[in-house]
Design an enzyme around this catalytic site. Structure first.
Site, PDB file in Angstrom:
ATOM      1  N   ASN A  43       0.872  -1.184   0.000  1.00 21.52           N
ATOM      2  CA  ASN A  43       0.000   0.000   0.000  1.00 21.52           C
ATOM      3  C   ASN A  43       0.908   1.233   0.000  1.00 21.52           C
ATOM      4  O   ASN A  43       1.520   1.545   1.020  1.00 21.52           O
ATOM      5  CB  ASN A  43      -0.886  -0.058   1.263  1.00 21.52           C
ATOM      6  N   LYS A  96       0.105   4.277  -0.199  1.00 20.74           N
ATOM      7  CA  LYS A  96      -0.501   5.473   0.426  1.00 20.74           C
ATOM      8  C   LYS A  96      -0.277   6.701  -0.477  1.00 20.74           C
ATOM      9  O   LYS A  96      -0.283   6.555  -1.687  1.00 20.74           O
ATOM     10  CB  LYS A  96       0.057   5.653   1.840  1.00 20.74           C
ATOM     11  N   HIS A 101      -9.385   1.416   5.224  1.00 23.56           N
ATOM     12  CA  HIS A 101      -8.090   1.584   5.902  1.00 23.56           C
ATOM     13  C   HIS A 101      -8.266   2.545   7.073  1.00 23.56           C
ATOM     14  O   HIS A 101      -9.037   3.502   6.991  1.00 23.56           O
ATOM     15  CB  HIS A 101      -7.055   2.123   4.902  1.00 23.56           C
ATOM     16  N   GLU A 139      -6.571   4.900   8.099  1.00 24.49           N
ATOM     17  CA  GLU A 139      -6.316   6.317   7.773  1.00 24.49           C
ATOM     18  C   GLU A 139      -7.531   6.945   7.092  1.00 24.49           C
ATOM     19  O   GLU A 139      -7.815   8.121   7.280  1.00 24.49           O
ATOM     20  CB  GLU A 139      -5.046   6.418   6.910  1.00 24.49           C
ATOM     21  N   GLU A 191      -5.279  -4.734  10.803  1.00 32.11           N
ATOM     22  CA  GLU A 191      -4.210  -3.764  11.010  1.00 32.11           C
ATOM     23  C   GLU A 191      -4.461  -3.002  12.312  1.00 32.11           C
ATOM     24  O   GLU A 191      -5.259  -2.053  12.329  1.00 32.11           O
ATOM     25  CB  GLU A 191      -4.172  -2.758   9.861  1.00 32.11           C
ATOM     26  N   GLY A 213       2.825   2.113  10.838  1.00 29.16           N
ATOM     27  CA  GLY A 213       3.850   3.142  10.680  1.00 29.16           C
ATOM     28  C   GLY A 213       4.623   3.460  11.947  1.00 29.16           C
ATOM     29  O   GLY A 213       5.337   4.465  12.019  1.00 29.16           O
ATOM     30  N   SER A 265       3.549  -2.282  10.351  1.00 28.77           N
ATOM     31  CA  SER A 265       4.991  -2.386  10.581  1.00 28.77           C
ATOM     32  C   SER A 265       5.576  -3.739  10.188  1.00 28.77           C
ATOM     33  O   SER A 265       6.494  -4.243  10.845  1.00 28.77           O
ATOM     34  CB  SER A 265       5.330  -2.057  12.044  1.00 28.77           C
ATOM     35  N   GLY A 314       2.848  -1.170   4.271  1.00 30.10           N
ATOM     36  CA  GLY A 314       2.922   0.242   3.902  1.00 30.10           C
ATOM     37  C   GLY A 314       4.356   0.653   3.616  1.00 30.10           C
ATOM     38  O   GLY A 314       4.876   0.440   2.520  1.00 30.10           O
ATOM     39  N   GLY A 315       5.009   1.228   4.612  1.00 32.41           N
ATOM     40  CA  GLY A 315       6.346   1.808   4.432  1.00 32.41           C
ATOM     41  C   GLY A 315       7.335   0.901   3.721  1.00 32.41           C
ATOM     42  O   GLY A 315       8.077   1.346   2.840  1.00 32.41           O
TER      43      GLY A 315
HETATM   44  P1  PGA Z   1       3.029   0.217   7.630  1.00 30.50           P
HETATM   45  O1  PGA Z   1       1.538   0.462   7.074  1.00 30.50           O
HETATM   46  O2  PGA Z   1       3.513  -1.075   7.022  1.00 30.50           O
HETATM   47  O3  PGA Z   1       3.811   1.406   7.175  1.00 30.50           O
HETATM   48  O4  PGA Z   1       2.922   0.114   9.126  1.00 30.50           O
HETATM   49  C1  PGA Z   1       0.646  -0.607   6.927  1.00 30.50           C
HETATM   50  C2  PGA Z   1      -0.660  -0.109   6.357  1.00 30.50           C
HETATM   51  O5  PGA Z   1      -1.137   0.958   6.775  1.00 30.50           O
HETATM   52  O6  PGA Z   1      -1.240  -0.760   5.480  1.00 30.50           O
END
Ligand code: PGA
Length: 252
Positions: free
Chosen positions: A10, A12, A93, A95, A164, A170, A209, A230-231
Protein backbone atom coordinates in the site's frame (compact mmCIF):
# COMPACT_ATOMS: atom_id res chain seq x y z
CA UNK A 1 -1.59 -21.77 4.54
CA UNK A 2 -4.10 -23.09 2.06
CA UNK A 3 -3.52 -20.47 -0.62
CA UNK A 4 -0.28 -18.80 -1.60
CA UNK A 5 0.63 -16.04 0.86
CA UNK A 6 -0.75 -12.75 -0.49
CA UNK A 7 1.57 -9.78 -0.07
CA UNK A 8 0.05 -6.40 -0.88
CA UNK A 9 1.98 -3.12 -0.91
CA UNK A 10 0.00 0.00 0.00
CA UNK A 11 1.91 3.03 -1.26
CA UNK A 12 -0.50 5.47 0.43
CA UNK A 13 0.12 9.06 -0.74
CA UNK A 14 3.58 8.29 -2.06
CA UNK A 15 4.80 7.95 -5.58
CA UNK A 16 5.24 9.83 -8.81
CA UNK A 17 6.15 8.29 -12.15
CA UNK A 18 9.75 8.07 -10.96
CA UNK A 19 8.63 5.24 -8.69
CA UNK A 20 7.48 3.06 -11.57
CA UNK A 21 10.98 1.62 -11.66
CA UNK A 22 10.32 0.14 -8.20
CA UNK A 23 7.09 -1.43 -9.44
CA UNK A 24 8.95 -2.86 -12.42
CA UNK A 25 11.66 -4.33 -10.21
CA UNK A 26 9.05 -5.87 -7.89
CA UNK A 27 7.26 -7.36 -10.89
CA UNK A 28 10.44 -8.84 -12.35
CA UNK A 29 11.38 -10.43 -9.05
CA UNK A 30 7.86 -11.77 -8.51
CA UNK A 31 8.40 -13.89 -11.60
CA UNK A 32 10.98 -15.87 -9.64
CA UNK A 33 8.91 -15.99 -6.46
CA UNK A 34 5.72 -17.63 -7.60
CA UNK A 35 5.06 -19.20 -4.21
CA UNK A 36 3.79 -15.79 -3.12
CA UNK A 37 1.04 -13.74 -4.72
CA UNK A 38 2.08 -10.10 -4.94
CA UNK A 39 0.13 -6.90 -5.53
CA UNK A 40 0.62 -3.16 -5.31
CA UNK A 41 -1.86 -0.40 -4.52
CA UNK A 42 -0.23 2.79 -5.81
CA UNK A 43 -1.99 6.18 -5.72
CA UNK A 44 -4.76 6.64 -8.31
CA UNK A 45 -2.44 8.60 -10.59
CA UNK A 46 -0.15 5.61 -11.07
CA UNK A 47 -2.63 2.77 -11.43
CA UNK A 48 -2.75 2.75 -15.20
CA UNK A 49 0.99 3.18 -15.62
CA UNK A 50 1.74 0.51 -13.01
CA UNK A 51 -0.59 -1.91 -14.77
CA UNK A 52 1.28 -1.30 -18.01
CA UNK A 53 4.71 -1.68 -16.42
CA UNK A 54 3.93 -4.78 -14.39
CA UNK A 55 2.77 -7.93 -16.08
CA UNK A 56 2.61 -10.42 -13.22
CA UNK A 57 1.65 -8.69 -10.00
CA UNK A 58 -1.83 -7.50 -9.09
CA UNK A 59 -2.53 -3.77 -9.22
CA UNK A 60 -5.24 -2.09 -7.19
CA UNK A 61 -6.42 1.11 -5.56
CA UNK A 62 -6.49 2.39 -1.99
CA UNK A 63 -10.12 3.56 -1.91
CA UNK A 64 -13.17 4.11 -4.09
CA UNK A 65 -16.49 5.95 -3.86
CA UNK A 66 -19.61 3.92 -3.12
CA UNK A 67 -21.63 5.46 -5.97
CA UNK A 68 -21.39 4.38 -9.60
CA UNK A 69 -20.98 7.97 -10.73
CA UNK A 70 -22.41 11.43 -10.26
CA UNK A 71 -21.67 14.82 -8.77
CA UNK A 72 -18.84 13.84 -6.42
CA UNK A 73 -15.97 16.17 -7.20
CA UNK A 74 -12.60 14.57 -6.65
CA UNK A 75 -13.92 11.06 -6.10
CA UNK A 76 -13.30 7.93 -8.13
CA UNK A 77 -15.76 5.10 -8.74
CA UNK A 78 -14.96 1.40 -8.70
CA UNK A 79 -15.79 1.13 -12.42
CA UNK A 80 -13.24 3.88 -13.17
CA UNK A 81 -10.61 1.93 -11.25
CA UNK A 82 -11.38 -1.18 -13.22
CA UNK A 83 -11.13 0.81 -16.43
CA UNK A 84 -7.71 2.11 -15.33
CA UNK A 85 -6.50 -1.47 -14.86
CA UNK A 86 -7.16 -2.14 -11.17
CA UNK A 87 -8.17 -5.60 -10.07
CA UNK A 88 -8.89 -4.83 -6.43
CA UNK A 89 -9.44 -1.97 -4.04
CA UNK A 90 -8.54 -1.50 -0.38
CA UNK A 91 -11.46 -0.14 1.65
CA UNK A 92 -11.77 0.92 5.27
CA UNK A 93 -8.09 1.58 5.90
CA UNK A 94 -7.75 3.14 9.35
CA UNK A 95 -6.32 6.32 7.77
CA UNK A 96 -9.52 6.67 5.72
CA UNK A 97 -11.64 5.91 8.76
CA UNK A 98 -9.75 8.55 10.78
CA UNK A 99 -9.06 11.24 8.15
CA UNK A 100 -12.38 11.01 6.32
CA UNK A 101 -14.74 9.83 9.05
CA UNK A 102 -15.58 6.63 7.22
CA UNK A 103 -18.00 4.48 9.20
CA UNK A 104 -18.47 0.73 8.90
CA UNK A 105 -21.58 1.39 6.79
CA UNK A 106 -19.60 3.57 4.37
CA UNK A 107 -16.88 0.94 4.13
CA UNK A 108 -19.45 -1.77 3.42
CA UNK A 109 -21.06 0.33 0.69
CA UNK A 110 -17.64 0.87 -0.91
CA UNK A 111 -16.82 -2.84 -0.72
CA UNK A 112 -20.14 -3.70 -2.35
CA UNK A 113 -19.54 -1.11 -5.06
CA UNK A 114 -16.14 -2.67 -5.72
CA UNK A 115 -17.62 -6.16 -6.07
CA UNK A 116 -20.40 -4.80 -8.25
CA UNK A 117 -17.81 -3.36 -10.62
CA UNK A 118 -15.96 -6.66 -10.85
CA UNK A 119 -13.13 -5.81 -8.46
CA UNK A 120 -12.18 -7.70 -5.36
CA UNK A 121 -11.98 -5.86 -2.04
CA UNK A 122 -9.50 -5.82 0.81
CA UNK A 123 -11.48 -4.73 3.86
CA UNK A 124 -9.35 -3.30 6.69
CA UNK A 125 -10.16 -3.53 10.37
CA UNK A 126 -8.17 -2.98 13.56
CA UNK A 127 -8.35 -1.68 17.09
CA UNK A 128 -6.76 1.41 18.63
CA UNK A 129 -4.25 1.13 21.43
CA UNK A 130 -6.83 2.27 24.01
CA UNK A 131 -9.23 -0.42 22.82
CA UNK A 132 -6.56 -3.09 23.14
CA UNK A 133 -5.54 -1.85 26.60
CA UNK A 134 -9.19 -2.04 27.64
CA UNK A 135 -9.32 -5.69 26.57
CA UNK A 136 -11.76 -4.90 23.78
CA UNK A 137 -9.63 -5.59 20.71
CA UNK A 138 -11.43 -8.72 19.53
CA UNK A 139 -14.90 -7.28 20.18
CA UNK A 140 -14.04 -4.07 18.29
CA UNK A 141 -12.67 -5.96 15.30
CA UNK A 142 -15.60 -8.35 15.25
CA UNK A 143 -18.07 -5.44 15.23
CA UNK A 144 -16.10 -3.74 12.43
CA UNK A 145 -16.30 -6.92 10.37
CA UNK A 146 -20.03 -7.30 10.98
CA UNK A 147 -20.56 -3.72 9.83
CA UNK A 148 -18.02 -3.47 7.01
CA UNK A 149 -18.00 -6.75 5.11
CA UNK A 150 -19.97 -6.92 1.88
CA UNK A 151 -22.72 -9.50 1.77
CA UNK A 152 -24.64 -10.99 -1.11
CA UNK A 153 -24.04 -13.82 -3.52
CA UNK A 154 -20.39 -14.74 -3.95
CA UNK A 155 -19.11 -11.91 -1.74
CA UNK A 156 -16.87 -14.17 0.33
CA UNK A 157 -14.98 -15.28 -2.79
CA UNK A 158 -14.07 -11.69 -3.64
CA UNK A 159 -13.08 -10.46 -0.20
CA UNK A 160 -9.82 -10.38 1.71
CA UNK A 161 -9.65 -9.07 5.28
CA UNK A 162 -6.67 -7.05 6.51
CA UNK A 163 -6.20 -6.90 10.27
CA UNK A 164 -4.21 -3.76 11.01
CA UNK A 165 -3.97 -2.65 14.63
CA UNK A 166 -4.03 1.15 14.39
CA UNK A 167 -1.19 1.49 16.91
CA UNK A 168 1.08 -0.73 14.79
CA UNK A 169 0.71 1.22 11.54
CA UNK A 170 3.85 3.14 10.68
CA UNK A 171 5.14 2.93 14.25
CA UNK A 172 7.62 0.08 14.10
CA UNK A 173 5.63 -1.66 16.85
CA UNK A 174 3.84 -4.94 16.24
CA UNK A 175 1.67 -7.24 18.34
CA UNK A 176 3.26 -10.49 19.48
CA UNK A 177 2.93 -13.48 17.21
CA UNK A 178 0.56 -14.99 19.82
CA UNK A 179 -1.65 -11.89 19.78
CA UNK A 180 -1.73 -11.89 15.99
CA UNK A 181 -2.69 -15.56 15.97
CA UNK A 182 -5.41 -15.05 18.58
CA UNK A 183 -6.91 -12.12 16.68
CA UNK A 184 -6.80 -13.96 13.35
CA UNK A 185 -8.54 -16.99 14.90
CA UNK A 186 -11.21 -14.68 16.23
CA UNK A 187 -11.59 -13.07 12.79
CA UNK A 188 -11.93 -16.51 11.22
CA UNK A 189 -14.82 -17.30 13.60
CA UNK A 190 -16.52 -14.03 12.68
CA UNK A 191 -16.05 -14.75 8.97
CA UNK A 192 -17.64 -18.17 9.37
CA UNK A 193 -20.53 -16.62 11.27
CA UNK A 194 -21.10 -14.10 8.47
CA UNK A 195 -20.35 -16.21 5.40
CA UNK A 196 -20.89 -19.77 6.62
CA UNK A 197 -18.56 -22.33 5.06
CA UNK A 198 -17.22 -19.84 2.54
CA UNK A 199 -15.81 -17.84 5.46
CA UNK A 200 -13.22 -20.56 6.00
CA UNK A 201 -11.53 -19.66 2.69
CA UNK A 202 -11.30 -15.87 3.07
CA UNK A 203 -7.72 -14.73 3.32
CA UNK A 204 -6.80 -12.73 6.41
CA UNK A 205 -3.76 -10.46 6.01
CA UNK A 206 -1.82 -8.92 8.86
CA UNK A 207 -0.73 -5.28 8.47
CA UNK A 208 1.20 -2.85 10.64
CA UNK A 209 4.99 -2.39 10.58
CA UNK A 210 5.69 -5.53 8.56
CA UNK A 211 9.38 -5.42 7.57
CA UNK A 212 11.80 -7.90 6.00
CA UNK A 213 13.13 -8.86 9.43
CA UNK A 214 9.78 -9.63 11.10
CA UNK A 215 7.82 -10.89 8.08
CA UNK A 216 8.64 -14.59 8.46
CA UNK A 217 7.40 -14.81 12.06
CA UNK A 218 4.29 -12.69 11.50
CA UNK A 219 3.36 -14.63 8.35
CA UNK A 220 3.76 -17.92 10.19
CA UNK A 221 1.22 -16.92 12.87
CA UNK A 222 -2.06 -18.79 13.01
CA UNK A 223 -4.54 -17.96 10.23
CA UNK A 224 -2.28 -15.34 8.64
CA UNK A 225 -2.67 -15.56 4.88
CA UNK A 226 -0.38 -12.70 3.93
CA UNK A 227 0.51 -9.11 4.71
CA UNK A 228 -0.58 -5.58 3.89
CA UNK A 229 2.60 -3.55 3.83
CA UNK A 230 2.92 0.24 3.90
CA UNK A 231 6.35 1.81 4.43
CA UNK A 232 8.34 -1.29 3.51
CA UNK A 233 6.58 -1.57 0.13
CA UNK A 234 8.00 1.71 -1.15
CA UNK A 235 11.30 0.27 -2.32
CA UNK A 236 11.72 -2.94 -4.26
CA UNK A 237 14.63 -3.86 -2.02
CA UNK A 238 12.59 -3.82 1.21
CA UNK A 239 9.41 -5.19 -0.30
CA UNK A 240 11.29 -8.08 -1.88
CA UNK A 241 12.66 -9.04 1.51
CA UNK A 242 9.08 -9.59 2.63
CA UNK A 243 8.09 -11.39 -0.58
CA UNK A 244 11.04 -13.76 -0.25
CA UNK A 245 9.98 -14.60 3.32
CA UNK A 246 6.43 -15.24 2.11
CA UNK A 247 7.58 -17.37 -0.82
CA UNK A 248 9.63 -19.51 1.55
CA UNK A 249 6.56 -20.13 3.70
CA UNK A 250 4.53 -20.84 0.59
CA UNK A 251 6.87 -23.74 -0.18
CA UNK A 252 5.52 -25.74 2.76
P1 PGA B 1 3.03 0.22 7.63
O1 PGA B 1 1.54 0.46 7.07
O2 PGA B 1 3.51 -1.07 7.02
O3 PGA B 1 3.81 1.41 7.18
O4 PGA B 1 2.92 0.11 9.13
C1 PGA B 1 0.65 -0.61 6.93
C2 PGA B 1 -0.66 -0.11 6.36
O5 PGA B 1 -1.14 0.96 6.77
O6 PGA B 1 -1.24 -0.76 5.48
Amino acid sequence: MALRPYIVGNWKMHGTRAMLSEARAIDRAAERLLKAEVALAPPYTLIHATRKEATLIGVGAQDCHAAEGGAHTGDISAAMLKDAGAGFVIVGHSERRADHGETDAVVKAKAEAALGAGLSAIVCVGETEAERDAGKAEAVVSAQLEGSLPTGDGAAEKVTVAYEPVWAIGTGRTPTVEDVGAMHRSIRQTLERIYGEAGAQVRILYGGSVKPDNAAELLAADEVGGALVGGASLTAEQFLGIIVAAAELGEH
